[in-house]
Design an enzyme around this catalytic site. Structure first.
Site, mmCIF file in Angstrom:
data_model
loop_
_atom_site.group_PDB
_atom_site.id
_atom_site.type_symbol
_atom_site.label_atom_id
_atom_site.label_comp_id
_atom_site.label_asym_id
_atom_site.label_seq_id
_atom_site.Cartn_x
_atom_site.Cartn_y
_atom_site.Cartn_z
ATOM 1 N N ALA A 251 31.024 -60.634 34.252
ATOM 2 C CA ALA A 251 30.082 -60.226 33.196
ATOM 3 C C ALA A 251 30.573 -60.494 31.779
ATOM 4 O O ALA A 251 29.836 -60.233 30.829
ATOM 5 C CB ALA A 251 29.691 -58.749 33.326
ATOM 6 N N ALA A 252 31.766 -61.038 31.613
ATOM 7 C CA ALA A 252 32.249 -61.306 30.252
ATOM 8 C C ALA A 252 31.322 -62.280 29.528
ATOM 9 O O ALA A 252 30.970 -62.083 28.355
ATOM 10 C CB ALA A 252 33.671 -61.847 30.289
ATOM 11 N N GLY A 253 30.915 -63.346 30.221
ATOM 12 C CA GLY A 253 29.998 -64.303 29.615
ATOM 13 C C GLY A 253 28.638 -63.701 29.323
ATOM 14 O O GLY A 253 27.993 -64.039 28.320
ATOM 15 N N ASP A 254 28.191 -62.797 30.181
ATOM 16 C CA ASP A 254 26.897 -62.144 29.962
ATOM 17 C C ASP A 254 26.940 -61.221 28.745
ATOM 18 O O ASP A 254 25.989 -61.172 27.953
ATOM 19 C CB ASP A 254 26.489 -61.346 31.208
ATOM 20 C CG ASP A 254 26.292 -62.238 32.423
ATOM 21 O OD1 ASP A 254 25.898 -63.400 32.227
ATOM 22 O OD2 ASP A 254 26.536 -61.775 33.543
#
Length: 307
Positions: A251-254
């Site tokens: 979820a870092a990119g999200d």
């Protein structure tokens, strides 16, 4: 401050996560993992991230008529997300993702799309007025590509800015890219879109040039622990990653994408928005899980004060 309206169109999944010392190789069983379940899906993660950062968010998605789907809608309501356009599919289950995370925070993911794969242009027509009254539209590629193209065309005709996170990676038509205001690929996604293997700042700049020539106004290539490159029309910027101890990169990119959109909705420049997003995603990788790892704006302020 008047918050501009952000519409997120995308996927909703339930993540089933196993944390193990290392990722298995094909045919291997790795024992000793710990298991937990989390709400996830790139669309939902980005909607939750934007809302927790203070955004005014509507989420357009599709779930199955099952306990996972119903739990998801309850959760999004608790996150102050408008769920009026989350549709229920009577024929397909809600999406599920199986995620393995190793001791260094690296992950591998397999997704069963379920109802996400049936979010179609006819559903979007029902939400047309919501999209047309928005200021920004954020999408990913865990829903059918023809639906992404339909939304981008609809929004572009109304001069609404479309932000695309082209994940999972796949080739995209030049026509779709012409309708995109900002595209936010990672290294592997940028390579598929440009044909350039992205390893550092220089190769990221070459890739950004090729992608922007296809029609996108702004290209932001995320480089993980190396930071992010921005090509804003004819200007280039580089934003360093914030140094933290990574536990789980899920979820870092999200969080990065959702936070960029909130920054823009607040009137920040793309550079300022990416700087904000870099700090928010840094917090995310220090925690396990997808939506459970997403920080609030208050947590981001505390993080900034402690840097």
């Amino acid at each position: 401050m008047q918050r501009k309206k952000l519409v997120v169109v995308g996927s909703c999944n339930t993540d089933m996560v196993i944390k193990a010392d290392r990722l298995p190789i094909p045919g291997e069983t790795v024992l000793g993992g710990t298991f937990f379940m989390n709400p996830g899906g790139k669309g939902a993660n980005q909607a939750v991230a934007a809302s927790r950062m203070g955004g005014n968010v509507t989420f357009i998605s599709k779930t199955g008529n099952d306990v996972f789907g119903k739990q998801s809608v309850v959760l999004y309501n608790s996150e102050n997300i408008n769920t009026d356009y989350i549709f229920s599919d009577p024929n397909n289950p809600s999406g599920v993702a199986l995620i393995t995370v190793d001791s260094r925070g690296e992950n591998c993911i397999v997704v069963a799309s379920g109802a996400n794969a049936s979010l179609c242009p006819a559903d979007i027509e029902k939400a047309g007025s919501e999209i047309e009254s928005s200021d920004l539209v954020l999408m990913q590629l865990e829903i059918p590509l023809d639906t992404v193209e339909y939304v981008a065309e609809l929004a572009s005709r109304k001069n609404i800015k479309v932000i695309l996170n082209p994940a999972p990676a796949r080739a995209l038509s030049d026509q779709l890219l012409k309708n995109i205001y900002i595209i936010i690929p990672n290294k592997s996604e940028a390579e598929i879109l440009s044909g350039i293997k992205v390893t550092d700042y220089d190769s990221a700049r070459q890739a950004a040039d090729i992608i922007s020539a296809k029609g996108c106004d702004i290209v932001v290539i995320t480089l993980g622990s190396q930071g992010a490159l921005i090509k804003d029309h004819d200007e280039y910027h580089f934003v360093d990653a914030v140094k933290v101890e990574a536990v789980d990169t899920t979820a870092a990119g999200d969080v990065f994408c959702g936070t960029v959109c909130v920054g823009l909705s607040e009137g920040r420049t793309i550079l300022e928005s990416v700087q904000l997003a870099a700090r928010a995603s840094a917090i995310t990788v220090t925690r396990m899980g997808a939506q459970s790892s997403i920080p609030t704006r208050a947590e981001l302020l505390t993080f900034d004060q402690n840097q």
